[in-house]
Design a protein around this motif. Structure first.
Motif, PDB file in Angstrom:
ATOM      1  N   LEU A 129      48.923  26.077   7.242  1.00  0.00           N
ATOM      2  CA  LEU A 129      50.130  25.993   6.412  1.00  0.00           C
ATOM      3  C   LEU A 129      51.103  27.123   6.743  1.00  0.00           C
ATOM      4  CD1 LEU A 129      51.547  24.550   4.065  1.00  0.00           C
ATOM      5  CD2 LEU A 129      50.299  26.052   2.485  1.00  0.00           C
ATOM      6  N   LEU A 130      50.565  28.328   6.962  1.00  0.00           N
ATOM      7  CA  LEU A 130      51.402  29.479   7.287  1.00  0.00           C
ATOM      8  C   LEU A 130      52.171  29.246   8.582  1.00  0.00           C
ATOM      9  CD1 LEU A 130      52.124  32.513   6.647  1.00  0.00           C
ATOM     10  CD2 LEU A 130      50.253  33.115   8.193  1.00  0.00           C
ATOM     11  N   PHE A 131      51.478  28.803   9.633  1.00  0.00           N
ATOM     12  CA  PHE A 131      52.138  28.596  10.920  1.00  0.00           C
ATOM     13  C   PHE A 131      53.101  27.418  10.884  1.00  0.00           C
ATOM     14  CE2 PHE A 131      49.087  31.597  12.459  1.00  0.00           C
ATOM     15  CZ  PHE A 131      49.658  32.131  13.601  1.00  0.00           C
ATOM     16  N   ALA A 132      52.795  26.395  10.075  1.00  0.00           N
ATOM     17  CA  ALA A 132      53.692  25.245   9.972  1.00  0.00           C
ATOM     18  C   ALA A 132      54.989  25.598   9.265  1.00  0.00           C
ATOM     19  CB  ALA A 132      52.993  24.107   9.238  1.00  0.00           C
ATOM     20  N   ARG A 133      54.938  26.572   8.367  1.00  0.00           N
ATOM     21  CA  ARG A 133      56.123  26.893   7.567  1.00  0.00           C
ATOM     22  C   ARG A 133      56.933  28.075   8.097  1.00  0.00           C
ATOM     23  NH1 ARG A 133      55.474  22.586   6.764  1.00  0.00           N
ATOM     24  NH2 ARG A 133      54.660  21.501   4.928  1.00  0.00           N
ATOM     25  N   VAL A 134      56.258  29.075   8.672  1.00  0.00           N
ATOM     26  CA  VAL A 134      57.020  30.258   9.127  1.00  0.00           C
ATOM     27  C   VAL A 134      56.795  30.579  10.600  1.00  0.00           C
ATOM     28  CG1 VAL A 134      56.988  31.236   6.805  1.00  0.00           C
ATOM     29  CG2 VAL A 134      55.234  31.929   8.447  1.00  0.00           C
ATOM     30  N   GLY A 135      56.010  29.748  11.315  1.00  0.00           N
ATOM     31  CA  GLY A 135      55.776  29.990  12.737  1.00  0.00           C
ATOM     32  C   GLY A 135      57.036  29.777  13.554  1.00  0.00           C
ATOM     33  N   LYS A 136      57.197  30.561  14.601  1.00  0.00           N
ATOM     34  CA  LYS A 136      58.360  30.460  15.480  1.00  0.00           C
ATOM     35  C   LYS A 136      57.939  29.831  16.808  1.00  0.00           C
ATOM     36  CE  LYS A 136      60.712  32.650  12.378  1.00  0.00           C
ATOM     37  NZ  LYS A 136      61.540  31.833  11.456  1.00  0.00           N
ATOM     38  N   PRO A 137      58.460  28.619  17.105  1.00  0.00           N
ATOM     39  CA  PRO A 137      58.067  27.947  18.354  1.00  0.00           C
ATOM     40  C   PRO A 137      58.618  28.659  19.590  1.00  0.00           C
ATOM     41  CG  PRO A 137      59.074  26.417  16.794  1.00  0.00           C
ATOM     42  CD  PRO A 137      59.349  27.788  16.298  1.00  0.00           C
ATOM     43  N   HIS A 138      57.804  28.708  20.648  1.00  0.00           N
ATOM     44  CA  HIS A 138      58.211  29.238  21.941  1.00  0.00           C
ATOM     45  C   HIS A 138      57.858  28.216  23.011  1.00  0.00           C
ATOM     46  CE1 HIS A 138      58.163  32.855  19.507  1.00  0.00           C
ATOM     47  NE2 HIS A 138      58.742  33.539  20.484  1.00  0.00           N
ATOM     48  N   CYS A 139      58.496  28.327  24.143  1.00  0.00           N
ATOM     49  CA  CYS A 139      58.158  27.448  25.261  1.00  0.00           C
ATOM     50  C   CYS A 139      56.838  27.910  25.863  1.00  0.00           C
ATOM     51  CB  CYS A 139      59.260  27.487  26.321  1.00  0.00           C
ATOM     52  SG  CYS A 139      58.819  26.590  27.824  1.00  0.00           S
ATOM     53  N   PRO A 140      55.856  27.025  26.017  1.00  0.00           N
ATOM     54  CA  PRO A 140      54.574  27.447  26.565  1.00  0.00           C
ATOM     55  C   PRO A 140      54.647  27.875  28.029  1.00  0.00           C
ATOM     56  CG  PRO A 140      54.538  25.109  25.956  1.00  0.00           C
ATOM     57  CD  PRO A 140      55.879  25.623  25.605  1.00  0.00           C
ATOM     58  N   GLU A 141      55.730  27.502  28.719  1.00  0.00           N
ATOM     59  CA  GLU A 141      55.837  27.850  30.127  1.00  0.00           C
ATOM     60  C   GLU A 141      56.593  29.154  30.362  1.00  0.00           C
ATOM     61  OE1 GLU A 141      56.810  24.801  32.895  1.00  0.00           O
ATOM     62  OE2 GLU A 141      56.084  23.207  31.578  1.00  0.00           O
ATOM     63  N   CYS A 142      57.715  29.343  29.668  1.00  0.00           N
ATOM     64  CA  CYS A 142      58.519  30.560  29.904  1.00  0.00           C
ATOM     65  C   CYS A 142      58.512  31.517  28.725  1.00  0.00           C
ATOM     66  CB  CYS A 142      59.956  30.192  30.257  1.00  0.00           C
ATOM     67  SG  CYS A 142      60.826  29.324  28.929  1.00  0.00           S
ATOM     68  N   ASP A 143      57.878  31.106  27.614  1.00  0.00           N
ATOM     69  CA  ASP A 143      57.743  31.936  26.410  1.00  0.00           C
ATOM     70  C   ASP A 143      59.076  32.243  25.724  1.00  0.00           C
ATOM     71  OD1 ASP A 143      55.891  33.030  24.641  1.00  0.00           O
ATOM     72  OD2 ASP A 143      56.304  35.062  25.352  1.00  0.00           O
ATOM     73  N   LYS A 144      60.131  31.478  26.067  1.00  0.00           N
ATOM     74  CA  LYS A 144      61.415  31.658  25.368  1.00  0.00           C
ATOM     75  C   LYS A 144      61.345  30.963  24.011  1.00  0.00           C
ATOM     76  CE  LYS A 144      64.405  31.823  29.474  1.00  0.00           C
ATOM     77  NZ  LYS A 144      65.474  31.114  30.218  1.00  0.00           N
ATOM     78  N   PRO A 145      62.003  31.510  23.010  1.00  0.00           N
ATOM     79  CA  PRO A 145      62.048  30.822  21.713  1.00  0.00           C
ATOM     80  C   PRO A 145      62.680  29.441  21.873  1.00  0.00           C
ATOM     81  CG  PRO A 145      62.842  33.073  21.507  1.00  0.00           C
ATOM     82  CD  PRO A 145      62.700  32.811  22.964  1.00  0.00           C
ATOM     83  N   ILE A 146      62.093  28.452  21.226  1.00  0.00           N
ATOM     84  CA  ILE A 146      62.600  27.079  21.323  1.00  0.00           C
ATOM     85  C   ILE A 146      63.655  26.857  20.246  1.00  0.00           C
ATOM     86  CG2 ILE A 146      61.979  24.653  21.002  1.00  0.00           C
ATOM     87  CD1 ILE A 146      59.347  25.205  22.287  1.00  0.00           C
ATOM     88  N   LYS A 147      64.790  26.296  20.668  1.00  0.00           N
ATOM     89  CA  LYS A 147      65.858  26.018  19.711  1.00  0.00           C
ATOM     90  C   LYS A 147      65.966  24.514  19.495  1.00  0.00           C
ATOM     91  CE  LYS A 147      69.433  25.865  23.283  1.00  0.00           C
ATOM     92  NZ  LYS A 147      70.712  26.387  23.725  1.00  0.00           N
ATOM     93  N   ARG A 148      66.736  24.132  18.511  1.00  0.00           N
ATOM     94  CA  ARG A 148      66.938  22.720  18.224  1.00  0.00           C
ATOM     95  C   ARG A 148      67.774  22.087  19.330  1.00  0.00           C
ATOM     96  NH1 ARG A 148      65.423  21.555  13.071  1.00  0.00           N
ATOM     97  NH2 ARG A 148      65.050  23.343  11.740  1.00  0.00           N
ATOM     98  N   GLN A 149      67.556  20.791  19.585  1.00  0.00           N
ATOM     99  CA  GLN A 149      68.232  20.085  20.662  1.00  0.00           C
ATOM    100  C   GLN A 149      69.047  18.939  20.067  1.00  0.00           C
ATOM    101  OE1 GLN A 149      65.547  18.362  23.513  1.00  0.00           O
ATOM    102  NE2 GLN A 149      66.874  18.862  25.229  1.00  0.00           N
ATOM    103  N   SER A 150      70.329  18.910  20.353  1.00  0.00           N
ATOM    104  CA  SER A 150      71.198  17.866  19.806  1.00  0.00           C
ATOM    105  C   SER A 150      71.048  16.578  20.605  1.00  0.00           C
ATOM    106  CB  SER A 150      72.655  18.322  19.840  1.00  0.00           C
ATOM    107  OG  SER A 150      73.083  18.443  21.189  1.00  0.00           O
ATOM    108  N   ALA A 151      71.588  15.469  20.049  1.00  0.00           N
ATOM    109  CA  ALA A 151      71.539  14.184  20.743  1.00  0.00           C
ATOM    110  C   ALA A 151      72.269  14.263  22.077  1.00  0.00           C
ATOM    111  CB  ALA A 151      72.151  13.098  19.863  1.00  0.00           C
TER     112      ALA A 151
END
Length: 972
Positions: A129-151
């Motif tokens: 629950l903790l990681f689902a609510r406050v975890g920060k996604p990163h790219c598994p390949e380059c470790d950059k923070p993942i941002k939202r992607q528009s259409a």
């Protein structure tokens, strides 16, 4: 009302109130209890003690707990009761003052490899629950923070990566959920859609509606929004379809390219600008290794794989290939087939395969294991004549075995191949169990696997220092509070060394019991009756004090604790002690003494009180053995938390491994020492833990590990069958006059085969009657009355006793009965020597405790011929033993050492430690804070070591303290 009348009324009210506050047992006759009547104070910490087999567990578990549980369950509706296991009504006249009862015993928490300390304690649920609510996604390949992607960005990515490809734009509207979804298909058709993909199959909505889905199975349903060829010219149409798909699937879409086999899940919420989309919406199930959404796809969330192991494939490195070094390729019809290829391979690389395997070039050995792409000329021979010559690549032993294993439909063939396989950490997830994209979600630079890998002690520190800002802090606060509370409870029962990702099936019985105890402390229940079975097992004396503090806090909540225990400190820290005895089995089952510790210790009838007063005690040897001058040396032990240890184990001595719980004792002794010797002497399958080398094994000719696993899994297994007495007894009955007259053979007196057994119960002696919502009842067989044998077999008697009568004798009664039969009497005497005089010869193995099973194994080993060069390994042999039983056991252990053998014992009991010849103390703490040798030497040497917590307690033993003082005076 006069003062006298007032006093009388007050006295009556007080008496009535006290009566209500007590648990009163009247006429308990379960097992060996002799019409026991006792009054136990409620809301107190009560210890039941006494010699092994005296009836402690019978009174605590089979009588008081069983009745409390039965009454609570019977208060529920008949419908609810059918889902609950109800205990049989114990043989007791009445029990008053009972509360709902909870048993906390030493059974393993779970045998499921997916179960961990985190899942059992529910800490893992809060972490998800903790990681689902406050975890920060990163790219598994380059470790950059993942941002939202528009259409629009998704359209750019598709036109760039999949130009001119045929594609389906899908909206994943149902993901892994149960149901038929007929209404959904109707609604989608009304909206103008034509197709869906159901569980990977594309069909029209009419077809989907007409073909009902399995209601109770999970399904994936993707709506086909558009079918299109991706090109820059159709950008507007692609954008429109993507927006529609994102809208229908709450921000998700799938792009399916049938020709290229691409099936990619995309999200307008999380995406790496360089490597594309990796995560859908973060949900708690995303962080579960038991869910397909979070589990590693290669090991399915287990963290390990079963693979062919080179060390198991090579039978003996001193053999050549021709002599059968490659075990799976020798001794079968295909030997010639493989030999031709190996010979051609050796000629190609100019290697002599007549040399021992260990002396072949490493590069060539790797080619044999893993194969080569080089084309090799193979001459296929039969009966000494060349019949075929062809070019081929060499497949490699491991690839060959792997292919055969996957292609085989025979369970027998697969089982044979599994002998060459071992469990290894999954190379894809490195044993973490999770997908790469899940591990890329972090909280303060730690992913969920990092946090799960923390020990309880380090977890308390991590969450105590975890400070999140803004909304994340508000969201995380209640979650962290629950985690910290649960970690604190685990720490309070001495489990601070366990990691949260530790598999539950690797926990000892004592550790599993303390986890359940910590869970109960956290539940905050009051007015409950807790029944515990030796919670101090597996605990160092230092940790035992923390456990005692936890038990007292459970009492202070307003609960009653009944604890079966032999530990002196626990007894003296309790509110009330009840001693059951005076002996074991038929000689026990009576209340010998009871009362608060200060009163109890004065009892003249109690054997336990005599030990507590110090009138009886286990003495310290006048001198320590010098051994035979030889030793086994372990170099570079680094498995689990061991810190590259070099350990010397002197032979011909009683060697004790001590130290804090979780300090590495079991890892060093079982995972490295025993596994290595068993593999070297017996080609055991289990691989030893990581170490550099082990020397000195040539000084022993046998290694025997005597653990607490059951002697058998079925009721048909018993001490008689395990020790071999049953064979002798059956042979004896075949020589009886009546048996000879009828021509009976030994099989006639076995309850496992047809002939002499009762066929109505198949030799079990009982028949199960299913009672629907009441507990299943096991009633004595009406045909044989529980005797297991048919009437004709029971007519054969020796000294007036049938085979059934003999199996129902205790080992003490059996020894008297068979005193003139040396082979049987000797084995029964050994059972008595290890303190099992109360155990029945034919007692069902599932009813034996772990300690009893271990002592039966010890008795069995004592009955075998010793060469004087045997290494015995025992793990806490004093489990479940009273002071007097420990004294008897020590005589047996020292007898083994006196014969020239070596005993390696993992033990916390100071009575064993103080009598050892050599002690190796690990620590200074558990988990990552352990794994070092704190001190080694005689018990006196350990007592002198300032860093040793074991030494702290040894110094409190009067004889040890006196020797230290004498040595100090001499030195001065």
């Amino acid at each position: 009302m006069t003062d006298n009348i007032k006093d009388a009324v007050n006295r009556k009210m007080t008496k009535d109130l006290n009566g209500m506050q007590n648990i009163i047992v009247r006429g308990a006759r379960e097992n060996n209890l002799k019409d026991v009547t006792i009054e136990l104070p409620r809301n107190q910490f009560i210890v039941l003690t006494g010699v092994s087999g005296s009836g402690k567990s019978t009174l605590a578990f089979d009588t008081i707990y069983a009745e409390g549980q039965r009454r609570y369950v019977e208060s529920l509706s008949a419908y609810a009761r059918q889902f609950l296991g109800i205990m049989d009504k114990p043989d007791v006249d009445s029990i008053e003052g009972l509360s709902p009862a909870i048993s906390i015993d030493q059974k393993t928490t779970s045998h499921n490899p997916r179960s961990t300390v985190g899942t059992v304690t529910e800490i893992h649920d809060y972490l998800r629950l903790l990681f689902a609510r406050v975890g920060k996604p990163h790219c598994p390949e380059c470790d950059k923070p993942i941002k939202r992607q528009s259409a629009s960005e998704i359209v750019d990515q598709l036109t760039k990566n999949y130009k001119d490809a045929k594609a389906m734009i899908l909206a994943p509207i149902v993901r892994g959920r149960k149901g038929e979804y007929r209404r959904l298909f109707q609604d989608l058709k009304k909206e103008g859609f034509a197709r869906v993909r159901v569980d990977g199959t594309v069909m029209t909505l009419d077809e989907a509606f007409e073909k009902p889905l399995e209601r109770y199975e999970a399904h994936d349903i993707d709506l086909v929004v558009d079918r299109i060829v991706i090109s820059e010219d159709d950008r507007a149409r692609i954008a429109e379809s993507i927006e529609l798909a994102l809208n229908k699937a709450d921000g998700l879409l799938r792009v399916f390219l049938p020709d290229d086999g691409v099936d990619e899940l995309m999200s307008e919420k999380f995406a790496c600008p360089d490597h594309g989309t990796f995560l859908a919406e973060l949900e708690p199930r995303t962080f579960s290794f038991n869910s397909p959404y979070g589990a590693c796809t290669h090991c399915s969330g287990l963290g390990f794989l079963q693979q062919f192991d080179p060390e198991l494939i090579i039978a003996d490195g001193s053999l050549s290939i021709g002599e059968g070094a490659i075990a799976p390729w020798s001794g079968n019809d295909a030997t010639v087939y493989y030999w031709d290829r190996l010979k051609a391979l050796a000629d190609h690389y100019e290697v002599d395969i007549g040399e021992p395997w260990d002396e072949l070039p490493e590069e060539f050995r790797n080619i044999i294991f893993h194969g080569t792409d080089d084309s090799i000329e193979v001459a296929y021979n039969r009966n000494g004549r060349e019949t075929m010559r062809f070019q081929a690549e060499f497949e490699g032993v491991i690839a060959n075995l792997d292919r055969r294993y996957k292609e085989s439909s025979s369970d027998f063939a697969k089982e044979k191949l599994e002998a060459f396989m071992s469990m290894v950490a999954c190379p894809h997830c490195k044993g973490t169990r999770y997908r790469p994209e899940v591990l890329a979600v972090k909280v303060l630079d730690k992913n969920i696997a990092d946090v799960s890998g923390l020990t309880v002690k380090d977890g308390v520190v991590f969450f105590g220092e975890l400070n999140l800002d803004g909304a994340d802090g508000d969201i995380a606060k209640p979650i962290m509070q629950e985690v910290v509370n649960r970690l604190g409870f685990l720490e309070s029962v001495g489990l601070n060394y366990l990691t949260l990702n530790r598999s539950a099936n690797t926990l000892s019985g004592g550790e599993a019991q303390r986890i359940r105890l910590a869970t109960q402390v956290g539940s905050g229940l009051t007015g409950v009756l807790y029944v515990l079975d030796e919670p101090s097992i597996g605990l160092h004396a230092r940790d035992n004090r923390r456990l005692l503090k936890t038990l007292l806090s459970l009492r202070d909540l307003g609960n009653t604790l009944i604890v079966v225990e032999h530990d002196e400190e626990t007894m003296m820290g309790s509110d009330y002690i009840v001693d059951i005895g005076p002996g074991a089995g038929v000689h026990g089952g009576e209340i010998v003494a009871f009362g608060p510790p200060k009163e109890f210790i004065k009892s003249k009838k109690s054997l336990t009180a005599e030990y507590l007063r110090g009138e009886k005690k286990i003495g310290v040897p006048i001198s320590r053995r010098k051994g035979n001058g030889k030793s086994i040396k372990i170099f570079g032990a680094r498995e689990h938390n061991l810190k590259n240890l070099d350990v010397v184990i002197p032979l011909g001595k009683l060697v004790c491994f001590t130290g804090a719980s979780g300090s590495g004792k079991s890892t060093l002794v079982h995972r490295i020492l025993h596994a290595y010797i068993a593999k070297k002497l017996y080609r055991a399958k289990k691989l030893p833990g990581r170490h550099t080398k082990i020397t000195g094994v040539e000084h022993i000719d046998k290694v025997i590990e005597i653990d607490q696993s059951p002697i058998g899994r079925t009721p048909r297994s018993n001490p008689a069958t395990y020790t071999g007495i049953f064979t002798e007894i059956r042979d004896l009955f075949t020589r009886a006059p009546e048996s000879r007259k009828r021509g009976y053979k030994a099989g006639r007196f076995s309850f496992n085969v047809k002939g002499g057994r009762c066929e109505a119960c198949k030799g079990d002696g009982t028949v199960k009657v299913e009672m629907y919502f009441l507990p299943d009842i096991y009633v004595p067989c009406e045909v044989c009355n529980g005797a297991r044998y048919n009437k004709e077999t029971l007519e054969v008697k020796i000294k007036g006793k049938s085979i059934s009568d003999v199996l129902n004798m205790t080992s003490e009664e059996g020894l008297e009965f068979f005193e003139n039969i040396p082979n049987i009497a000797r084995k029964l005497q050994l059972m008595q020597d290890v303190g099992l005089d109360y155990v029945k010869i034919g007692q069902s193995s599932p009813t034996l405790s772990g300690g009893e099973a271990q002592r039966i194994k010890l008795a069995s080993e004592l009955g075998k011929r010793s060469t004087g060069q045997t290494l015995y390994i025992l793990d806490e042999p004093t489990t479940g033993l009273h002071f007097a039983d420990v004294q008897r056991l020590l005589k047996v252990l020292h007898r083994l050492v006196k014969a020239g053998n070596t005993l390696v014992v993992i033990e916390h009991n100071l009575d064993v430690v103080k009598t050892a010849d050599w002690v190796i103390d690990l620590g200074p703490d558990g988990g990552v804070h352990g794994g070092e040798i704190v001190a080694e030497g005689t018990p006196e040497d350990i007592a002198r070591a300032e860093r040793s917590s074991t030494g702290d307690f040894l110094r409190e033993i009067p004889e040890i303290a006196e020797r230290l003082e004498r040595d100090k005076t001499l030195n001065d």
